[in-house]
Design a protein around this motif. Structure first.
Motif, PDB file in Angstrom:
ATOM      1  N   MET A 263      -7.987   9.027  -3.961  1.00  0.00           N
ATOM      2  CA  MET A 263      -6.859   8.132  -4.240  1.00  0.00           C
ATOM      3  C   MET A 263      -5.556   8.757  -3.745  1.00  0.00           C
ATOM      4  O   MET A 263      -4.760   8.116  -3.043  1.00  0.00           O
ATOM      5  CB  MET A 263      -6.769   7.847  -5.739  1.00  0.00           C
ATOM      6  N   PHE A 264      -5.327  10.018  -4.112  1.00  0.00           N
ATOM      7  CA  PHE A 264      -4.055  10.646  -3.753  1.00  0.00           C
ATOM      8  C   PHE A 264      -4.022  11.102  -2.302  1.00  0.00           C
ATOM      9  O   PHE A 264      -2.980  11.560  -1.821  1.00  0.00           O
ATOM     10  CB  PHE A 264      -3.761  11.810  -4.703  1.00  0.00           C
ATOM     11  N   ALA A 265      -5.139  10.965  -1.591  1.00  0.00           N
ATOM     12  CA  ALA A 265      -5.124  11.208  -0.147  1.00  0.00           C
ATOM     13  C   ALA A 265      -4.626   9.991   0.621  1.00  0.00           C
ATOM     14  O   ALA A 265      -4.391  10.072   1.831  1.00  0.00           O
ATOM     15  CB  ALA A 265      -6.523  11.603   0.331  1.00  0.00           C
ATOM     16  N   GLN A 266      -4.471   8.858  -0.060  1.00  0.00           N
ATOM     17  CA  GLN A 266      -3.936   7.655   0.581  1.00  0.00           C
ATOM     18  C   GLN A 266      -2.453   7.847   0.920  1.00  0.00           C
ATOM     19  O   GLN A 266      -1.681   8.346   0.091  1.00  0.00           O
ATOM     20  CB  GLN A 266      -4.109   6.450  -0.342  1.00  0.00           C
ATOM     21  N   PRO A 267      -2.021   7.472   2.145  1.00  0.00           N
ATOM     22  CA  PRO A 267      -0.621   7.683   2.550  1.00  0.00           C
ATOM     23  C   PRO A 267       0.398   7.082   1.587  1.00  0.00           C
ATOM     24  O   PRO A 267       1.468   7.664   1.378  1.00  0.00           O
ATOM     25  CB  PRO A 267      -0.556   7.022   3.928  1.00  0.00           C
ATOM     26  N   ALA A 268       0.087   5.931   0.992  1.00  0.00           N
ATOM     27  CA  ALA A 268       1.053   5.280   0.104  1.00  0.00           C
ATOM     28  C   ALA A 268       1.273   6.066  -1.180  1.00  0.00           C
ATOM     29  O   ALA A 268       2.297   5.869  -1.858  1.00  0.00           O
ATOM     30  CB  ALA A 268       0.577   3.857  -0.228  1.00  0.00           C
ATOM     31  N   LEU A 269       0.326   6.952  -1.539  1.00  0.00           N
ATOM     32  CA  LEU A 269       0.451   7.729  -2.775  1.00  0.00           C
ATOM     33  C   LEU A 269       0.831   9.179  -2.514  1.00  0.00           C
ATOM     34  O   LEU A 269       1.156   9.910  -3.457  1.00  0.00           O
ATOM     35  CB  LEU A 269      -0.863   7.678  -3.569  1.00  0.00           C
ATOM     36  N   GLN A 270       0.819   9.612  -1.258  1.00  0.00           N
ATOM     37  CA  GLN A 270       1.142  10.999  -0.945  1.00  0.00           C
ATOM     38  C   GLN A 270       2.553  11.397  -1.395  1.00  0.00           C
ATOM     39  O   GLN A 270       2.753  12.517  -1.882  1.00  0.00           O
ATOM     40  CB  GLN A 270       0.996  11.231   0.551  1.00  0.00           C
TER      41      GLN A 270
END
Length: 618
Positions: free
Chosen positions: A162-169
């Motif tokens: 999940m936190f590897a997603q660009p929107a959550l980085q």
């Protein structure tokens, strides 16, 4: 001056017009605006608890089965996209989901979709996370496979994906760029803590792994190291050619919270054969199908003193005997047969093999005996029938004679233990040696018979362990000569009391009994084939019950204090076996998990005996 203001206003208007044009022409989703923390979980039509875990991490998550969502897509989307994956992603876009989690995804469901990420890992993934709506230009793909070996949390890989997603980085940055990012980070604080805990868990376990391997594999030259893989915990059986069989369970170090540590064992017991200690192993399918046994049946292995055969006990099958056979293909063993079904009078726990034979103490009413089963032929011999004694440790002297400790259980006889020798050629005759011949001791605790010795060369034939602290240990020579004299004497009296038990005393004057200097309590002992050396697990009761391994050279007599096998701190020996010629010692050791007070694993170790010749002197 007015011209300057007009110029400035014109510039602002141009920028505003450009921004408006970008908003009208940029790629965008449909329906509600996407929230990066809003997640749609797509399952294979069974509850998984994934959405609940994501909600605990701070996400807004809902979980639905794939079939129900596809029916919803048919009602909501016009036209309906050709692939299942595209339909589900567009449905998520319609309802404002920023990300979609697919549980157990299939690559075929996403054909025709431009995915930016490791598409080749989709079929192996446990979870696939794909961005949707305004966050989907292109669709970002991150995957989560099996939980890492260091963390006992099946959802940990999903948190990382999940936190590897660009929107959550951006929420992971020390100085978030916008107020919206700060607010998003606050919402996902639990998830960020979980991510940090995963990193801490990896570091915690890696430190334990390094410390553990420094105890058992990355050790100084000459120190005991693992016989097999350091992550195979179990027991070892040494075969007569110096090869070994290890029966154990593989394990990993894990942590549920980056603080506590646990040892995670596999469900099956593995049976591995090693042509030589420390070398590569191979599966032994002779003893177990595909070399694996369910741990629930509690398999146990008992090997003959000379490594000629071994017993395998398990709850779901009869006790089975295997012979050493160097001509066998997979591992040098062949099945001989099974023991008769257990009876109340049979002490199978104390059974010992020797070639095709298995001996065990048995009780027949008020009498104790030794039963010898020839597994190949199925015949059973009952030896001794002692009326007032119990039978303890048994060992084969050779194919004919067996030796055991007999202990009085009746007040009608002296409270003194005996060394009793049973003769397979005359089941109603036993040969006795009073325990007081061992420096006046009355209690005996163990013995080991020497295999492959040469009585004519006056080599050791028996090592006897007395009771007490320090433990009295004695080396016996001349047992073969004493038996020859006793047999000859008994033949002259064969007609007396025929059919009744005859006890023939062994002439202690023929024996040479030498004490070994042992400073401590002996909890286990072994003698090398040929009698060149004896080894002990020695417990120093004065120093917090510290255990060491000591090897005595018997070739030139029993004098001396022995050689100490240096063990790493945290490695506690349980039992010892000497290899051919006494050149190598094998130790079943309990290894304390570094940094833990209670956790431990039992692994077989081996080391060269200090000062041992390259080839046996005998």
């Amino acid at each position: 001056m007015h011209r300057g203001k007009i110029a400035a206003l014109s510039a602002v208007a141009i920028v505003a017009a450009a921004a408006a044009a970008y908003q009208l022409t940029r790629p965008a989703g449909r329906g509600n605006s996407e929230d990066p923390a809003k997640v749609l979980v797509v399952t294979r039509d069974r509850p998984t608890g994934t959405a609940a875990m994501l909600r605990d991490a701070g996400f807004v998550a809902e979980e639905f089965g794939r079939a129900a969502l596809l029916r919803k897509a048919e009602d909501e989307l016009d036209p309906l996209p050709p692939s299942e994956g595209d339909a589900l992603l567009q449905l998520a876009d319609l309802y404002g989901y920023g990300h979609v989690v697919f549980v157990d995804p299939e690559a075929s469901a996403f054909e025709g979709i431009d995915l930016d990420g490791p598409v080749e890992r989709l079929d192996q993934a446990r979870f696939a996370v794909i961005s949707a709506g305004d966050l989907a230009f292109p669709h970002r793909l991150t995957v989560a496979e099996e939980p890492p070996p260091y963390l006992s949390d099946r959802f940990a890989p999903l948190v990382e994906a999940m936190f590897a997603q660009p929107a959550l980085q951006p929420v992971l940055e020390d100085d978030p760029p916008t107020i919206a990012t700060v607010r998003l980070a606050d919402r996902l604080a639990n998830g960020i803590d979980t991510l940090e805990r995963i990193v801490a868990a990896k570091d915690r376990v890696e430190r334990v792994v390094r410390a553990y391997e420094a105890l058992v594999s990355d050790v100084p030259v000459g120190a005991p190291r693992t016989v097999a893989d350091p992550y195979l915990a179990g027991r070892m059986a040494l075969l007569s050619d110096g090869s070994a069989l290890v029966m154990g369970r593989r394990f990993q170090f894990r942590t549920p919270d980056a603080v506590q540590l646990e040892v995670a064992f596999e469900d099956d017991v593995e049976v591995a054969y090693l042509p030589a200690p420390g070398e590569g192993s191979r599966t032994c399918g002779t003893v177990a199908r595909q070399g694996r046994i369910p741990a629930s049946v509690h398999p146990r292995i008992v090997v003959a003193d000379d490594g000629s055969s071994l017993l395998v006990r398990r709850l779901d099958r009869p006790v089975t005997l295997y012979r050493f056979d160097p001509a066998a293909d997979e591992c040098p063993l062949r099945e001989v047969g099974v023991l008769p079904p257990a009876r109340p009078h049979m002490r199978l726990d104390d059974a010992v093999p020797h070639g095709d034979l298995v001996a065990m103490p048995t009780v027949h009413g008020e009498h104790a005996a030794v039963s010898v089963v020839d597994v190949a032929s199925g015949t059973v011999e009952v030896l001794g029938m002692l009326p007032e004694y119990d039978i303890g440790t048994i060992a084969f002297v050779d194919d004919r004679f067996l030796v055991a400790i007999s202990k009085p259980r009746s007040s009608d006889v002296e409270p003194v233990d005996r060394i009793t020798v049973f003769d397979r050629e005359d089941p109603f005759r036993v040969f006795d040696l009073d325990a007081r011949n061992f420096d006046g001791t009355t209690r005996l605790r163990g013995l080991a018979a020497v295999s492959g010795g040469d009585p004519s060369a006056n080599s050791p034939e028996l090592v006897v362990l007395g009771d007490g602290v320090p433990s009295p240990v004695f080396v016996v020579r001349g047992l073969g000569k004493a038996l020859q004299r006793a047999v000859s004497s008994a033949h002259k009296e064969r007609g007396i009391g025929a059919g009744a038990l005859r006890r023939v005393p062994l002439d202690a004057g023929v024996l040479t009994i030498e004490p070994l200097f042992v400073d401590g309590f002996v909890s286990d002992l072994d003698v090398s084939p040929g009698g060149t050396r004896a080894a002990f697990v020695l417990e120093d009761v004065r120093v917090q019950r510290r255990r060491t391994v000591v090897v005595h050279d018997l070739a030139g007599g029993a004098a001396g204090t022995g050689k100490v096998i240096e063990l790493q701190e945290g490695v506690v020996p349980r039992s010892v076996v000497l290899g051919p010629g006494g050149r190598t010692i094998y130790v079943d050791a309990r290894v304390r998990v570094p940094g833990e007070r209670r956790g431990h694993v039992v692994v077989p170790l081996f080391a060269p005996v200090p000062g041992a010749a390259a080839r046996p002197a005998d």
